[in-house]
Design a protein around this motif. Structure first.
Motif, short mmCIF file in Angstrom:
data_model
loop_
_atom_site.label_atom_id
_atom_site.label_comp_id
_atom_site.label_asym_id
_atom_site.label_seq_id
_atom_site.Cartn_x
_atom_site.Cartn_y
_atom_site.Cartn_z
N ARG A 64 -38.61 -70.16 35.65
CA ARG A 64 -39.85 -69.49 35.24
C ARG A 64 -40.87 -70.52 34.74
NH1 ARG A 64 -37.57 -66.42 32.07
NH2 ARG A 64 -37.08 -64.80 33.58
N TYR A 65 -40.39 -71.53 34.01
CA TYR A 65 -41.29 -72.58 33.54
C TYR A 65 -41.96 -73.30 34.71
CZ TYR A 65 -42.62 -77.21 31.79
OH TYR A 65 -43.30 -78.38 31.51
N PHE A 66 -41.20 -73.57 35.75
CA PHE A 66 -41.76 -74.25 36.92
C PHE A 66 -42.74 -73.36 37.67
CE2 PHE A 66 -39.29 -77.84 36.21
CZ PHE A 66 -39.63 -78.82 37.14
N LEU A 67 -42.43 -72.09 37.81
CA LEU A 67 -43.34 -71.19 38.50
C LEU A 67 -44.64 -71.02 37.73
CD1 LEU A 67 -40.79 -68.51 39.75
CD2 LEU A 67 -42.04 -70.17 41.16
N ASP A 68 -44.56 -70.91 36.41
CA ASP A 68 -45.76 -70.82 35.59
C ASP A 68 -46.60 -72.08 35.74
OD1 ASP A 68 -44.96 -68.33 34.71
OD2 ASP A 68 -44.22 -69.04 32.76
N SER A 69 -45.94 -73.23 35.75
CA SER A 69 -46.66 -74.51 35.90
C SER A 69 -47.31 -74.61 37.26
CB SER A 69 -45.69 -75.68 35.68
OG SER A 69 -45.15 -75.68 34.37
N ALA A 70 -46.61 -74.16 38.30
CA ALA A 70 -47.13 -74.26 39.67
C ALA A 70 -48.41 -73.47 39.86
CB ALA A 70 -46.06 -73.80 40.66
N LEU A 71 -48.61 -72.44 39.07
CA LEU A 71 -49.84 -71.64 39.17
C LEU A 71 -51.04 -72.38 38.59
CD1 LEU A 71 -48.44 -68.13 38.14
CD2 LEU A 71 -49.15 -68.85 40.44
N GLU A 72 -50.81 -73.47 37.86
CA GLU A 72 -51.89 -74.17 37.18
C GLU A 72 -52.18 -75.55 37.75
OE1 GLU A 72 -53.54 -72.40 35.12
OE2 GLU A 72 -52.06 -70.77 35.12
N THR A 73 -51.27 -76.14 38.48
CA THR A 73 -51.46 -77.52 38.95
C THR A 73 -52.45 -77.58 40.11
OG1 THR A 73 -49.50 -77.31 40.36
CG2 THR A 73 -49.20 -78.33 38.20
N ILE A 74 -53.05 -78.75 40.29
CA ILE A 74 -53.96 -78.97 41.41
C ILE A 74 -53.16 -79.17 42.69
CG2 ILE A 74 -55.92 -80.31 42.24
CD1 ILE A 74 -56.30 -78.80 39.54
N THR A 75 -52.11 -79.96 42.62
CA THR A 75 -51.17 -80.05 43.73
C THR A 75 -50.61 -78.65 43.98
OG1 THR A 75 -50.51 -82.24 42.95
CG2 THR A 75 -49.07 -81.18 44.56
N ASP A 76 -50.50 -78.29 45.24
CA ASP A 76 -49.89 -76.99 45.56
C ASP A 76 -48.38 -77.15 45.49
OD1 ASP A 76 -49.41 -74.41 46.31
OD2 ASP A 76 -49.95 -74.68 48.41
N ILE A 77 -47.80 -76.76 44.36
CA ILE A 77 -46.36 -76.84 44.17
C ILE A 77 -45.73 -75.56 44.69
CG2 ILE A 77 -44.48 -76.98 42.49
CD1 ILE A 77 -46.28 -78.66 40.72
N ARG A 78 -44.90 -75.66 45.70
CA ARG A 78 -44.14 -74.54 46.21
C ARG A 78 -42.69 -74.69 45.76
NH1 ARG A 78 -46.92 -71.15 49.76
NH2 ARG A 78 -49.15 -71.64 49.47
N VAL A 79 -42.04 -73.58 45.47
CA VAL A 79 -40.72 -73.61 44.86
C VAL A 79 -39.68 -72.98 45.78
CG1 VAL A 79 -39.32 -72.77 42.91
CG2 VAL A 79 -41.67 -73.58 42.53
N GLN A 80 -38.58 -73.70 45.95
CA GLN A 80 -37.39 -73.15 46.57
C GLN A 80 -36.45 -72.74 45.43
OE1 GLN A 80 -37.90 -72.64 49.83
NE2 GLN A 80 -36.72 -74.23 50.84
#
Length: 565
Positions: free
Chosen positions: A116-132
């Motif tokens: 959940r921490y990673f998904l929350d962070s991914a919504l804010e970063t400039i890099t498009d972080i996609r999660v497996q």
């Protein structure tokens, strides 16, 4: 996102584009041509190429070359030792506009909270972080993990906008032997992307592994292995990280014919190596210097990667595609001069506007006070199993030696570079300590220790002195996780990684500089490894042949069982 009507008008030239890159060329990854052209951008999309455009903002790139943003197809951000926000600042200047990450490391410590921490962070970063979504938590029953992710926990995240599918399915023995828990996870993600992880698997067993819908693989260490997997429909993710370095071995498969089936990944690269060498930009220029055609290298870094993971909106410099753009000096040097992420020029102001995410897992190291006696290994009248480290590989060898004994204890052998190693359960579950011997680190004295220990992330320590091993392990408790170097009873280097015992709360520049000092402290002990801490972190990894060590003892990975010393 602008209205479609606005995009059409800007594309045709009825209105000025939001942004125009002028007087440059772009690399057409379809034809292989360098095309002289302006590039027009409306909002997040490219709307014009192969012509001249007016723009509200115009940037003269003075004959330089525009290529699509780079896509790292497999990594664990935790292994960069910085938070997702700091990783964002670290890699974007190197042209990495998309990363596909598996939060496997933090998930093995914190479970669903870490994902959940990673998904929350991914919504804010400039890099498009996609999660497996992490598929193997715990990774094995042969080691104590900090969490257990059920299929229900994974399904709760499946529809998140940043989730692609199921992360590297490391439990290939579980697939082959039809383990019900493994099959339940695979069944739940049929029709979506399932990432692979099956080192050295071949023949009929590889067929069985692939039959469940696994499509990608980053563990190939030879061209022969990669070719078999390509023939059987896999997309090969060529890896070059801080420890696992497979690029040179896989250069023979990087051809124009095979390029639709090849992508690039780092599978963990720390900020010091990024600063000294680069990220995917380093892989591109290294591949080209090794004889790979630029068209192949840049395809692998972008369009082939996007297609492998179903990201249909990026990977080309063409109208209608996401405006992830990298301006380089030459194709061969791949020196990144400007980066645009979804049409936004990457700069400090862009990073400053991000919303921060509160850290989690700041109290995850639970180990009692240790003494030198905790590292004693009983004497043996027979040959002793020894983990054989292979520099630049996470594969280990199962070696056996007759070691010296002192009274009722087995000792180290510095002449043959054989040291003690211990894995200490640090999640507060049972207090287990697994002990053994390792060859290949080169230490002549002292100890080094870490709370980064794939995959369960227990406390790992190696050393030439039981006393120094105890000091190093105890210091990690004070730091709430990290790396430590001890020489003759004195801590000579350390870095605190309090976020789940895996990540620093400091800027990546601070981590980079501290890692340099740590490396020097390890070299002062005699370490012959380029990355001694990351090599240490992979000693417990229980899914790579042939011998590993866990908090429960030595593990024969070939048989997937604990072995009697």
């Amino acid at each position: 996102m602008p209205k479609l009507e606005t995009m059409i008008d800007q594309a045709i030239g009825r209105e000025p584009a939001d942004l125009v890159l002028k007087n440059g060329r772009f690399f057409d990854l379809v034809t292989g041509e360098l095309v002289a052209s302006d590039i027009a951008v409306c909002g997040e999309r490219i709307v014009g190429t192969c012509g001249a455009y007016r723009g509200t903002t115009e940037i003269d790139i003075e004959g330089r070359i525009v290529v699509p943003g780079f896509i790292d197809t497999h990594l664990h951000i935790e292994s960069s030792l910085v938070t997702p926000h700091e990783f964002d600042r670290c890699v974007l200047p190197h042209g990495v506009t998309t990363v596909i990450c598996d939060p496997h490391e933090i998930a093995n410590v914190l479970g669903a909270e870490g994902i959940r921490y990673f998904l929350d962070s991914a919504l804010e970063t400039i890099t498009d972080i996609r999660v497996q979504l992490s598929s193997c938590v715990p990774a094995t029953h042969l080691e104590t993990s900090g969490a257990d992710l059920s299929i229900e926990s994974l399904l709760s995240f499946r529809d998140h906008p940043k989730v692609i599918g199921l992360a590297e399915f490391m439990n290939f023995p579980g697939v082959i032997h039809k383990d019900p828990v493994a099959l339940a996870k695979l069944e739940a993600f049929q029709g979506g992307h399932i990432d692979g992880h099956a080192p050295l698997l071949s023949g009929a067993e590889l067929n069985g592994y692939l039959s469940v819908g696994i499509r990608t693989e980053h563990e190939c260490t030879s061209a022969e292995e990669a070719l078999e997997k390509i023939r059987k429909g896999m997309h090969i993710l060529v890896r070059e990280g801080s420890v696992s370095k497979d690029l040179q071995a896989l250069l023979p498969i990087m051809t124009e014919r095979l390029s639709p089936h090849i992508a690039l990944c780092t599978d963990d690269r720390n900020p010091l190596d990024i600063a000294e060498q680069g990220h995917l930009d380093y892989m591109v220029r290294t591949a080209i210097a090794g004889g790979v055609e630029p068209l192949v290298a840049y395809r692998a870094a972008s369009i082939s990667a996007a297609r492998a993971f179903g990201l249909q909106d990026r990977g080309l410099v063409a109208p209608g595609w996401r405006a992830d753009l990298v301006v380089v000096d030459t194709l061969e040097d791949c020196r990144v001069e400007r980066v645009f992420s979804a049409g936004r020029r990457v700069n400090d102001d862009l990073f400053a506007a991000r919303r921060t995410i509160d850290p989690v897992g700041l109290d995850s190291v639970h180990v009692r006070e240790l003494t030198p006696a905790d590292f004693a290994i009983p004497a043996s009248n027979s040959e002793t199993p020894v983990l054989g480290v292979l520099p630049g590989k996470i594969i280990t060898e199962h070696r056996r030696f007759r070691l010296p004994t002192y009274g009722n204890q087995t000792g180290i052998d510095l002449k043959r570079d054989i040291l003690k190693v211990a894995i200490i359960e640090r999640h507060g579950r049972n207090g287990n300590i697994g002990r053994g011997f390792v060859q290949g680190f080169g230490l002549k004295k002292g100890a080094i220790a870490s709370t980064v220990g794939h995959d369960s992330h227990n406390l790992c320590v190696i050393g030439a002195s039981d006393e120094d091993m105890a000091i190093a392990a105890n210091r990690l408790q004070d730091l709430k996780g990290g790396f430590v170097v001890v020489e003759d009873g004195v801590v000579t280097g350390e870095i605190a990684l309090p976020l789940a015992g895996l990540m620093s709360l400091e800027p990546y520049e601070t981590v980079r500089d501290t890692l340099h000092d740590l490396r020097q402290a390890a070299f002062a002990l005699g370490s012959t490894l380029e990355e001694p801490f990351l090599q240490l972190a992979f000693l417990p990894l229980p899914v790579i042949p042939h011998l590993k060590i866990s908090d429960r003892g030595l593990v024969d990975v070939d048989r997937f069982e604990l072995i009697d010393q």
